[in-house]
Design a protein around this motif. Structure first.
Motif, PDB file in Angstrom:
ATOM      1  N   VAL A  34       1.308   2.188  -0.222  1.00 22.02           N
ATOM      2  CA  VAL A  34       0.993   2.430   0.964  1.00 22.02           C
ATOM      3  C   VAL A  34      -0.291   1.854   1.482  1.00 22.02           C
ATOM      4  CG1 VAL A  34       0.478   4.249   2.608  1.00 22.02           C
ATOM      5  CG2 VAL A  34       2.368   4.564   0.852  1.00 22.02           C
ATOM      6  N   ILE A  35      -0.091   0.921   2.711  1.00 22.85           N
ATOM      7  CA  ILE A  35      -1.284   0.329   3.231  1.00 22.85           C
ATOM      8  C   ILE A  35      -1.798   0.649   4.324  1.00 22.85           C
ATOM      9  CG2 ILE A  35      -0.932  -1.710   1.853  1.00 22.85           C
ATOM     10  CD1 ILE A  35       0.281  -3.124   4.200  1.00 22.85           C
ATOM     11  N   LEU A  36      -1.017   1.608   5.083  1.00 20.64           N
ATOM     12  CA  LEU A  36      -1.532   2.289   6.375  1.00 20.64           C
ATOM     13  C   LEU A  36      -0.611   3.396   6.547  1.00 20.64           C
ATOM     14  CD1 LEU A  36      -3.663   1.496   8.626  1.00 20.64           C
ATOM     15  CD2 LEU A  36      -1.608   0.784  10.015  1.00 20.64           C
ATOM     16  N   THR A  37      -1.306   4.577   6.739  1.00 17.03           N
ATOM     17  CA  THR A  37      -0.488   5.771   7.067  1.00 17.03           C
ATOM     18  C   THR A  37      -0.880   5.937   8.827  1.00 17.03           C
ATOM     19  OG1 THR A  37      -0.927   6.640   4.930  1.00 17.03           O
ATOM     20  CG2 THR A  37      -0.525   8.217   6.786  1.00 17.03           C
ATOM     21  N   SER A  38       0.354   6.413   9.347  1.00 15.94           N
ATOM     22  CA  SER A  38      -0.134   6.732  11.119  1.00 15.94           C
ATOM     23  C   SER A  38      -0.799   8.238  11.334  1.00 15.94           C
ATOM     24  CB  SER A  38       1.402   6.649  11.654  1.00 15.94           C
ATOM     25  OG  SER A  38       2.082   7.963  11.355  1.00 15.94           O
ATOM     26  N   GLU A  39      -0.990   8.479  12.318  1.00 16.27           N
ATOM     27  CA  GLU A  39      -1.256   9.551  12.591  1.00 16.27           C
ATOM     28  C   GLU A  39      -0.076  10.456  12.849  1.00 16.27           C
ATOM     29  OE1 GLU A  39      -4.714  10.615  13.508  1.00 16.27           O
ATOM     30  OE2 GLU A  39      -4.792   8.599  12.576  1.00 16.27           O
ATOM     31  N   ALA A  40      -0.179  11.874  13.315  1.00 19.22           N
ATOM     32  CA  ALA A  40       1.113  12.965  13.415  1.00 19.22           C
ATOM     33  C   ALA A  40       1.451  12.614  14.790  1.00 19.22           C
ATOM     34  CB  ALA A  40       0.859  13.994  13.103  1.00 19.22           C
ATOM     35  N   TYR A  41       3.063  12.473  15.045  1.00 17.83           N
ATOM     36  CA  TYR A  41       3.547  12.497  16.141  1.00 17.83           C
ATOM     37  C   TYR A  41       4.497  13.441  16.448  1.00 17.83           C
ATOM     38  CZ  TYR A  41       1.928   7.306  16.442  1.00 17.83           C
ATOM     39  OH  TYR A  41       1.149   6.195  16.259  1.00 17.83           O
ATOM     40  N   SER A  42       4.550  14.036  17.646  1.00 16.63           N
ATOM     41  CA  SER A  42       5.511  15.202  18.119  1.00 16.63           C
ATOM     42  C   SER A  42       6.810  14.698  18.229  1.00 16.63           C
ATOM     43  CB  SER A  42       4.911  15.840  19.389  1.00 16.63           C
ATOM     44  OG  SER A  42       4.976  14.865  20.406  1.00 16.63           O
ATOM     45  N   SER A  66     -12.297   1.473  -3.404  1.00 13.95           N
ATOM     46  CA  SER A  66     -13.424   1.405  -4.571  1.00 13.95           C
ATOM     47  C   SER A  66     -14.452   0.535  -3.964  1.00 13.95           C
ATOM     48  CB  SER A  66     -12.660   1.124  -6.082  1.00 13.95           C
ATOM     49  OG  SER A  66     -12.175  -0.266  -5.869  1.00 13.95           O
ATOM     50  N   SER A  67     -14.091  -0.715  -3.114  1.00 14.06           N
ATOM     51  CA  SER A  67     -15.222  -1.380  -2.837  1.00 14.06           C
ATOM     52  C   SER A  67     -14.733  -2.229  -1.496  1.00 14.06           C
ATOM     53  CB  SER A  67     -15.244  -2.727  -3.904  1.00 14.06           C
ATOM     54  OG  SER A  67     -14.145  -3.360  -3.882  1.00 14.06           O
ATOM     55  N   ALA A  68     -15.687  -2.761  -0.765  1.00 13.84           N
ATOM     56  CA  ALA A  68     -15.634  -3.348   0.459  1.00 13.84           C
ATOM     57  C   ALA A  68     -14.632  -4.578   0.299  1.00 13.84           C
ATOM     58  CB  ALA A  68     -17.040  -3.932   1.061  1.00 13.84           C
ATOM     59  N   PRO A  69     -14.535  -5.276  -0.696  1.00 11.59           N
ATOM     60  CA  PRO A  69     -13.596  -6.368  -0.939  1.00 11.59           C
ATOM     61  C   PRO A  69     -12.208  -6.097  -1.074  1.00 11.59           C
ATOM     62  CG  PRO A  69     -15.625  -7.252  -2.427  1.00 11.59           C
ATOM     63  CD  PRO A  69     -15.831  -5.661  -1.690  1.00 11.59           C
ATOM     64  N   THR A  70     -11.933  -4.947  -1.760  1.00  3.12           N
ATOM     65  CA  THR A  70     -10.474  -4.275  -1.796  1.00  3.12           C
ATOM     66  C   THR A  70     -10.285  -3.692  -0.657  1.00  3.12           C
ATOM     67  OG1 THR A  70     -11.613  -2.374  -2.779  1.00  3.12           O
ATOM     68  CG2 THR A  70     -10.722  -3.679  -4.474  1.00  3.12           C
ATOM     69  N   MET A  71     -10.955  -3.412  -0.090  1.00  3.74           N
ATOM     70  CA  MET A  71     -10.781  -2.823   1.439  1.00  3.74           C
ATOM     71  C   MET A  71     -10.290  -3.908   2.313  1.00  3.74           C
ATOM     72  SD  MET A  71     -13.086  -0.993   4.545  1.00  3.74           S
ATOM     73  CE  MET A  71     -13.850  -2.601   4.688  1.00  3.74           C
ATOM     74  N   GLU A  72     -11.074  -4.886   2.310  1.00  7.81           N
ATOM     75  CA  GLU A  72     -10.738  -6.392   3.070  1.00  7.81           C
ATOM     76  C   GLU A  72      -9.462  -7.027   2.512  1.00  7.81           C
ATOM     77  OE1 GLU A  72     -12.036  -7.557   6.025  1.00  7.81           O
ATOM     78  OE2 GLU A  72     -13.805  -6.138   5.655  1.00  7.81           O
ATOM     79  N   HIS A  73      -9.084  -6.575   1.306  1.00 12.12           N
ATOM     80  CA  HIS A  73      -7.801  -7.030   0.975  1.00 12.12           C
ATOM     81  C   HIS A  73      -6.605  -6.237   1.493  1.00 12.12           C
ATOM     82  CE1 HIS A  73      -4.650  -8.726  -1.601  1.00 12.12           C
ATOM     83  NE2 HIS A  73      -4.206  -7.450  -1.953  1.00 12.12           N
ATOM     84  N   GLY A  74      -6.885  -4.889   1.860  1.00 16.05           N
ATOM     85  CA  GLY A  74      -6.144  -4.260   2.490  1.00 16.05           C
ATOM     86  C   GLY A  74      -5.919  -4.561   3.850  1.00 16.05           C
ATOM     87  N   VAL A  75      -7.068  -4.948   4.328  1.00 13.94           N
ATOM     88  CA  VAL A  75      -6.790  -5.284   5.950  1.00 13.94           C
ATOM     89  C   VAL A  75      -5.868  -6.483   5.896  1.00 13.94           C
ATOM     90  CG1 VAL A  75      -8.157  -6.405   7.822  1.00 13.94           C
ATOM     91  CG2 VAL A  75      -9.049  -4.292   6.643  1.00 13.94           C
ATOM     92  N   GLU A  76      -6.177  -7.597   5.261  1.00 14.94           N
ATOM     93  CA  GLU A  76      -5.614  -8.702   5.273  1.00 14.94           C
ATOM     94  C   GLU A  76      -3.823  -8.322   4.681  1.00 14.94           C
ATOM     95  OE1 GLU A  76      -6.282 -11.835   6.128  1.00 14.94           O
ATOM     96  OE2 GLU A  76      -8.222 -10.531   6.462  1.00 14.94           O
ATOM     97  N   SER A  77      -3.496  -7.336   4.090  1.00 15.74           N
ATOM     98  CA  SER A  77      -2.241  -7.044   3.807  1.00 15.74           C
ATOM     99  C   SER A  77      -1.342  -6.388   5.164  1.00 15.74           C
ATOM    100  CB  SER A  77      -2.067  -5.906   2.556  1.00 15.74           C
ATOM    101  OG  SER A  77      -0.823  -5.762   2.300  1.00 15.74           O
ATOM    102  N   VAL A  78      -2.530  -5.543   6.054  1.00 13.91           N
ATOM    103  CA  VAL A  78      -1.573  -4.915   6.937  1.00 13.91           C
ATOM    104  C   VAL A  78      -1.393  -6.030   7.901  1.00 13.91           C
ATOM    105  CG1 VAL A  78      -2.155  -3.225   8.842  1.00 13.91           C
ATOM    106  CG2 VAL A  78      -2.757  -2.605   6.810  1.00 13.91           C
ATOM    107  N   LYS A  79      -2.472  -7.066   8.125  1.00 14.15           N
ATOM    108  CA  LYS A  79      -2.282  -8.173   9.087  1.00 14.15           C
ATOM    109  C   LYS A  79      -1.157  -9.227   8.441  1.00 14.15           C
ATOM    110  CE  LYS A  79      -7.050  -9.314  10.131  1.00 14.15           C
ATOM    111  NZ  LYS A  79      -8.119 -10.129  10.018  1.00 14.15           N
TER     112      LYS A  79
END
Length: 112
Positions: free
Chosen positions: A26-34, A85-98
Motif C-alpha cells: 500500500v502506497i496511498l490510503t484514501s480518506e473515508a467516503y460515504s 523511516s526516513s525522508a529518502p524512503t518517503m520520497e521513494h513513496g511519492v515517486e511510486s504514487v506518481k
C-alpha cells in the motif's frame, strides 16, 4: 494484479481505497467516503493529481517519522501515505504514487 486501486467497503459503511504498488504494498490510503460513487471520484482525483509534485504535502509525525498527503486542487486531502523511516524512503513513496497513480486499474472488493 498490481499496481491497482483496491476499493473496499459495504452498504451503510464507509468506503476507502488503497493504491498498491507493483509489489502489492500500500502506497496511498484514501480518506473515508460515504458512498462507493464518491470513493470512485476520489480515485479519479488521485489519477489527476498524483503526477503533480505540488499536490504532495510532505509532513513529519509527532514521533519524527516522515509521511506525505496528496491534495486535490482545492487543497482537500485525498490520500495519505504510511509512516516512513526516513525522508529518502518517503520520497521513494511519492515517486511510486506518481508512477502508479495515473493509470492503475480499480479492483472492486466492495460487498454491496
Amino acid at each position: 494484479m498490481y499496481p491497482a486501486y483496491v476499493l473496499a467497503g459495504a452498504a451503510h459503511e464507509h468506503y476507502r481505497f488503497n493504491l498498491k504498488a507493483g509489489n502489492g504494498q500500500v502506497i496511498l490510503t484514501s480518506e473515508a467516503y460515504s458512498s462507493k460513487e464518491a470513493a470512485k471520484h476520489g480515485i479519479e482525483s488521485v489519477r489527476v493529481n498524483s503526477a503533480l509534485d505540488e499536490r504532495y504535502d510532505r509532513r513529519t509525525a509527532k514521533d519524527g517519522r516522515p509521511y506525505f498527503v496528496l491534495k486535490a486542487a482545492n487543497t482537500q486531502i485525498i490520500g495519505q501515505s504510511q509512516m516512513y523511516s526516513s525522508a529518502p524512503t518517503m520520497e521513494h513513496g511519492v515517486e511510486s504514487v506518481k508512477a502508479n497513480g495515473p493509470e492503475s486499474p480499480i479492483v472492486d472488493e466492495t460487498t454491496d
